[in-house]
Motif scaffolding. Structure first.
Motif, mmCIF file in Angstrom:
data_model
loop_
_atom_site.group_PDB
_atom_site.id
_atom_site.type_symbol
_atom_site.label_atom_id
_atom_site.label_comp_id
_atom_site.label_asym_id
_atom_site.label_seq_id
_atom_site.Cartn_x
_atom_site.Cartn_y
_atom_site.Cartn_z
ATOM 1 N N UNK A 178 -19.635 -7.648 7.976
ATOM 2 C CA UNK A 178 -20.390 -8.567 7.121
ATOM 3 C C UNK A 178 -21.809 -8.742 7.662
ATOM 4 N N UNK A 179 -21.911 -8.994 8.951
ATOM 5 C CA UNK A 179 -23.220 -9.208 9.561
ATOM 6 C C UNK A 179 -24.090 -7.970 9.402
ATOM 7 N N UNK A 180 -23.508 -6.799 9.576
ATOM 8 C CA UNK A 180 -24.271 -5.554 9.441
ATOM 9 C C UNK A 180 -24.883 -5.437 8.049
ATOM 10 N N UNK A 181 -24.087 -5.712 7.019
ATOM 11 C CA UNK A 181 -24.597 -5.621 5.646
ATOM 12 C C UNK A 181 -25.677 -6.671 5.395
ATOM 13 N N UNK A 182 -25.462 -7.854 5.922
ATOM 14 C CA UNK A 182 -26.453 -8.913 5.732
ATOM 15 C C UNK A 182 -27.752 -8.613 6.474
ATOM 16 N N UNK A 183 -27.641 -8.070 7.676
ATOM 17 C CA UNK A 183 -28.832 -7.697 8.442
ATOM 18 C C UNK A 183 -29.654 -6.663 7.688
ATOM 19 N N UNK A 184 -28.979 -5.654 7.144
ATOM 20 C CA UNK A 184 -29.689 -4.618 6.405
ATOM 21 C C UNK A 184 -30.386 -5.195 5.183
ATOM 22 N N UNK A 185 -29.687 -6.050 4.456
ATOM 23 C CA UNK A 185 -30.260 -6.650 3.256
ATOM 24 C C UNK A 185 -31.459 -7.517 3.590
ATOM 25 N N UNK A 186 -31.309 -8.369 4.608
ATOM 26 C CA UNK A 186 -32.395 -9.272 4.973
ATOM 27 C C UNK A 186 -33.615 -8.520 5.486
ATOM 28 N N UNK A 187 -33.388 -7.552 6.366
ATOM 29 C CA UNK A 187 -34.512 -6.824 6.965
ATOM 30 C C UNK A 187 -35.295 -6.035 5.925
ATOM 31 N N UNK A 188 -34.597 -5.513 4.915
ATOM 32 C CA UNK A 188 -35.258 -4.676 3.918
ATOM 33 C C UNK A 188 -35.839 -5.471 2.765
ATOM 34 N N UNK A 189 -35.290 -6.661 2.508
ATOM 35 C CA UNK A 189 -35.750 -7.451 1.360
ATOM 36 C C UNK A 189 -36.492 -8.719 1.756
ATOM 37 N N UNK A 190 -35.906 -9.451 2.700
ATOM 38 C CA UNK A 190 -36.442 -10.766 3.046
ATOM 39 C C UNK A 190 -36.539 -10.900 4.563
ATOM 40 N N UNK A 191 -37.448 -10.158 5.201
ATOM 41 C CA UNK A 191 -37.512 -10.161 6.661
ATOM 42 C C UNK A 191 -37.782 -11.530 7.273
ATOM 43 N N UNK A 192 -38.391 -12.439 6.502
ATOM 44 C CA UNK A 192 -38.680 -13.763 7.066
ATOM 45 C C UNK A 192 -37.403 -14.579 7.275
ATOM 46 N N UNK A 193 -36.260 -14.085 6.756
ATOM 47 C CA UNK A 193 -34.996 -14.776 6.978
ATOM 48 C C UNK A 193 -34.273 -14.287 8.241
ATOM 49 N N UNK A 194 -34.793 -13.237 8.875
ATOM 50 C CA UNK A 194 -34.115 -12.686 10.034
ATOM 51 C C UNK A 194 -33.884 -13.687 11.165
ATOM 52 N N UNK A 195 -34.827 -14.626 11.433
ATOM 53 C CA UNK A 195 -34.561 -15.585 12.523
ATOM 54 C C UNK A 195 -33.282 -16.387 12.331
ATOM 55 N N UNK A 196 -32.835 -16.530 11.057
ATOM 56 C CA UNK A 196 -31.611 -17.291 10.807
ATOM 57 C C UNK A 196 -30.387 -16.610 11.408
ATOM 58 N N UNK A 197 -30.507 -15.327 11.712
ATOM 59 C CA UNK A 197 -29.370 -14.592 12.253
ATOM 60 C C UNK A 197 -29.216 -14.790 13.757
ATOM 61 N N UNK A 198 -30.160 -15.447 14.390
ATOM 62 C CA UNK A 198 -30.062 -15.629 15.832
ATOM 63 C C UNK A 198 -28.802 -16.400 16.209
#
Length: 233
Positions: free
Chosen positions: A47-67
């Motif tokens: 799940x995390x892998x799919x979400x990371x790919x989606x966020x990084x490619x579409x909404x990179x400003x949301x990446x800090x939420x994955x910390x």
């Protein structure tokens, strides 16, 4: 992390409706896994892998939420396989692993090998070589003989003979034992390009440096090349 909390985190990404990559968040299936990694991939990490790919490619400003999810190297490696093309994969690799990125997940050897191989297959050898140097010099991962042969052979096929020779010359440094076939083939390519003297210098240097043990074909390639060069003078 419990599935309902992970799902809540994913929904906060607010992916645009009907976007092609939205399926990454809704295609969960325990048997729908990327190709095998160095370590097993747990369901939550998928799940995390799919979400990371989606966020990084579409909404990179949301990446800090994955910390707070503390993505593992395995999840990051799996995320790379969800990128739709070579350019996206390289962008995703940088977004997840660069020391200056928002997540700065230390890249695994598997991540390096996957992206480097993809860059070679896409004809982006400059990017592949840069990542290889980063893998060996900065991250401290050494290639095995099979991977080093692949990278050198791919560079040679692309016409980057000097880069291919430099890679094979480092085989002993990496603790790799490369079969003479790879060296002989590269020497033949040098000679075929009219670079007979360069081939001779490499041949002598590899022998003196005990980089490889030449076989009968090795001497045949070089002798024929030298005779051909003399005949053309």
């Amino acid at each position: 992390m419990p599935p309902h909390l992970l799902l809540h985190s994913l929904l906060q990404l607010r992916v645009p409706p009907r976007h092609p990559l939205l399926r990454l968040l809704h295609s969960y299936n325990p048997i729908d896994r990327p190709p095998p990694l160095d370590q097993p991939l747990h369901d939550a990490e998928l799940w995390i892998a799919k979400a990371l790919a989606t966020a990084a490619l579409l909404l990179p400003h949301y990446l800090p939420a994955f910390r707070r999810l503390a993505p593992s190297q395995v999840a990051a490696a799996a995320a790379l396989r969800h990128a739709p093309c070579a350019s996206s994969t390289l962008h995703l690799f940088s977004a997840l692993h660069s020391p200056h990125s928002q997540l700065a997940i230390p890249p695994s050897a598997h991540s390096y090998r996957y992206v480097i191989s993809l860059m070679c297959q896409s004809g982006r050898h400059t990017d592949a070589l840069q990542l290889f140097d980063q893998m060996t010099d900065q991250s401290g991962y050494f290639p095995n003989a099979r991977f080093l042969s692949f990278l050198s052979g791919s560079c040679a096929t692309a016409g980057l003979l000097d880069a291919a020779a430099a890679l094979l010359s480092k085989a002993s440094q990496f603790g790799c034992s490369i079969e003479a076939y790879a060296y002989n083939k590269l020497l033949g390519l040098f000679i075929g390009r009219g670079r007979v003297q360069d081939a001779v210098v490499l041949f002598e240097g590899w022998i003196q440096g005990r980089v490889y043990s030449p076989d009968v074909w090795s001497f045949n390639v070089v002798i024929k090349g030298v005779c051909k060069g003399k005949g053309g003078e």
